[in-house]
Design an enzyme around this catalytic site. Structure first.
Site, PDB file in Angstrom:
ATOM      1  N   GLU A  15       0.823  -1.219   0.000  1.00 30.43           N
ATOM      2  CA  GLU A  15       0.000   0.000   0.000  1.00 30.43           C
ATOM      3  C   GLU A  15       0.858   1.270   0.000  1.00 30.43           C
ATOM      4  OE1 GLU A  15      -2.669  -0.426   3.337  1.00 30.43           O
ATOM      5  OE2 GLU A  15      -3.861  -1.956   2.328  1.00 30.43           O
ATOM      6  N   LYS A  63     -15.566  -2.937   2.481  1.00 31.54           N
ATOM      7  CA  LYS A  63     -14.906  -3.250   1.210  1.00 31.54           C
ATOM      8  C   LYS A  63     -15.908  -4.020   0.357  1.00 31.54           C
ATOM      9  CE  LYS A  63     -10.378  -4.052   3.438  1.00 31.54           C
ATOM     10  NZ  LYS A  63      -9.622  -5.129   4.153  1.00 31.54           N
TER      11      LYS A  63
HETATM   12  P1  PGA Z   1      -6.110  -6.482   2.405  1.00 25.54           P
HETATM   13  O1  PGA Z   1      -6.012  -5.778   3.824  1.00 25.54           O
HETATM   14  O2  PGA Z   1      -4.712  -6.948   2.141  1.00 25.54           O
HETATM   15  O3  PGA Z   1      -7.043  -7.644   2.638  1.00 25.54           O
HETATM   16  O4  PGA Z   1      -6.604  -5.540   1.395  1.00 25.54           O
HETATM   17  C1  PGA Z   1      -6.256  -4.470   4.090  1.00 25.54           C
HETATM   18  C2  PGA Z   1      -6.771  -4.368   5.489  1.00 25.54           C
HETATM   19  O5  PGA Z   1      -6.618  -5.335   6.270  1.00 25.54           O
HETATM   20  O6  PGA Z   1      -7.361  -3.365   5.867  1.00 25.54           O
HETATM   21 ZN    ZN Z   2      -7.796  -4.455   7.926  1.00 22.47          ZN
END
Ligand code: PGA
Ligand code: ZN
Length: 400
Positions: A195, A324
């Protein structure tokens, strides 16, 4: 009426294949792509069927596409339930949750375009008037890096007058931490995780000290309050009943105390997934202790699933939720989780995933859902696609 739906492979920010959908109406279209997690929750829908992206597209062409032709795109709820039915499983294991997400979102975009209104207005109606604050990942570890902290994310949320002010200040903290890390590791280069948060061979305690030092400097330079956040993503280091850090193992009660101390002793305002994703009770204990000064956020705990949210409400597991879309696969199911959570007083945070595309739809959802925060990193094109879109939306809302 839907005239065509095209599914194609595209590449995400980690260099993996994902899918993009184009929904074509008379003279208008919507395009949307779905992201990918690394620390995915156990109760998320499956992003792709067993055979991967290609099998998902094959399934779509064989079993879904023809049913979408001629469909009235304005009936989003019906479209989403049709996707579920045509998939035929309870976790999108045939079509793939990412294909469903891309189609669901592309359809909403196409309709918004046809109605000539912005996506946030179409999804959120007249209540969509508030801009979230950016909550950006500045130091990272866990499953997003190779050798970083045990805790997955250390975040900041600058409280500026405008969204852009806040996002820019978050980026300043990110830059300052990069400088501090280079000072500390003079003969080594420091890197970034998935990220784009900094990652280095440091302990969680070191990361907290670094974070606080950088925030103090930038906050006084910018004369701006900067809130601290963290995402334990605790499930990712929960092994055989223990929380396994580099130098020690904590049992449930010790982990609860550690999470509480993050808010009480270190001033963290945003505390995500402090416990393993099956421990609604542990979450509740953390929440009871810090809810007057912090938001405890369930991500892997809820996976944007309304049934799990209801359980969390009943058990008082948290006062916040991470949202999400591709954890649950459709816009309608996402909306339901948000609605139920909001009604119970939870604050919601809309979130990117560690593997992202340049799609900006979550910026619109943040406004549509009156989110308190948006988690979308601080730098990098796929992160800024969302942040800069929110600056545009804010401009829009000011004019109206
Ligand atoms: P992810 O994690 O790798 O599943 O996108 C992001 C998060 O835990 O907020
Ligand atoms: Zn998370």
């Amino acid at each position: 009426e839907i005239q065509d739906v095209k599914m194609r492979k595209v590449i995400d920010s980690r260099g993996n294949y994902t899918v993009e959908a184009t929904v074509i109406l008379d003279g208008f279209c919507g395009v949307s792509s779905a992201p990918a997690g690394a620390s995915t929750g156990a109760t998320e829908v499956l992003a792709f069927p067993k055979g991967g992206v290609d099998s998902g597209i094959e399934f779509f062409n064989r079993n879904v596409k023809s049913s979408l032709m001629g469909f009235h795109a304005i009936n989003q709820v019906q479209l989403d339930s049709m996707l579920k039915d045509l998939d035929g499983s309870d976790n999108f294991s045939n079509l793939g949750g990412n294909l469903a997400t891309a189609i669901s979102m592309a359809n909403a975009k196409a309709v918004a375009n046809a109605l000539k209104i912005p996506l946030y207005r179409y999804v959120g109606g007249n209540l969509a008037n508030s801009i979230p604050r950016p909550m950006g990942n500045v130091i990272g570890g866990g499953k997003h890096t190779r050798n970083g902290t045990t805790i997955q994310e250390f975040l900041v949320s600058s409280q500026g007058k405008t969204f852009l002010d806040s996002a820019y200040t978050n980026a300043m903290v990110h830059r300052r931490i990069g400088e501090m890390l280079s000072d500390r590791f003079k003969d080594q280069s420091v890197g970034v995780g998935d990220e784009r948060a900094w990652t280095a061979n440091i302990s969680d305690e070191d990361a907290i000290e670094l974070l606080k030092a950088a925030v103090k400097e930038v906050s006084s330079e910018r004369k701006m309050e900067i809130k601290l956040g963290l995402d334990f993503a605790a499930t990712s280091f929960f092994e055989n009943g223990k929380y396994v850090y580099r130098d020690r193992k904590l049992n449930k009660d010790e982990q609860i105390d550690y999470a509480i101390s993050m808010a009480k002793d270190h001033g963290f305002y945003f505390v995500e997934d402090p416990m393993v994703d099956t421990d609604f009770d542990g979450f509740a204990k953390v929440t009871a202790a810090i809810r007057d000064k912090a938001i405890v956020v369930g991500d892997d705990l809820y996976t944007t699933n309304v049934e799990r949210v209801k359980k969390g409400i009943e058990m008082k597991s948290s006062n916040g939720i991470l949202i999400k879309v591709n954890q649950i696969g459709t816009l309608t199911a996402t909306y339901e989780a948000v609605k139920v959570a909001t009604r119970s007083g939870m604050k919601n945070t809309i979130s990117h995933r560690s593997g992202e595309t340049t799609d900006n739809f979550i910026a619109h959802l943040a406004v549509a859902f009156s989110s308190t925060f948006i988690k979308s990193g601080t730098i990098g094109g796929e992160r800024l696609a969302k942040l800069n879109e929110l600056a545009r939306i804010e401009e829009d809302l000011l004019v109206l």
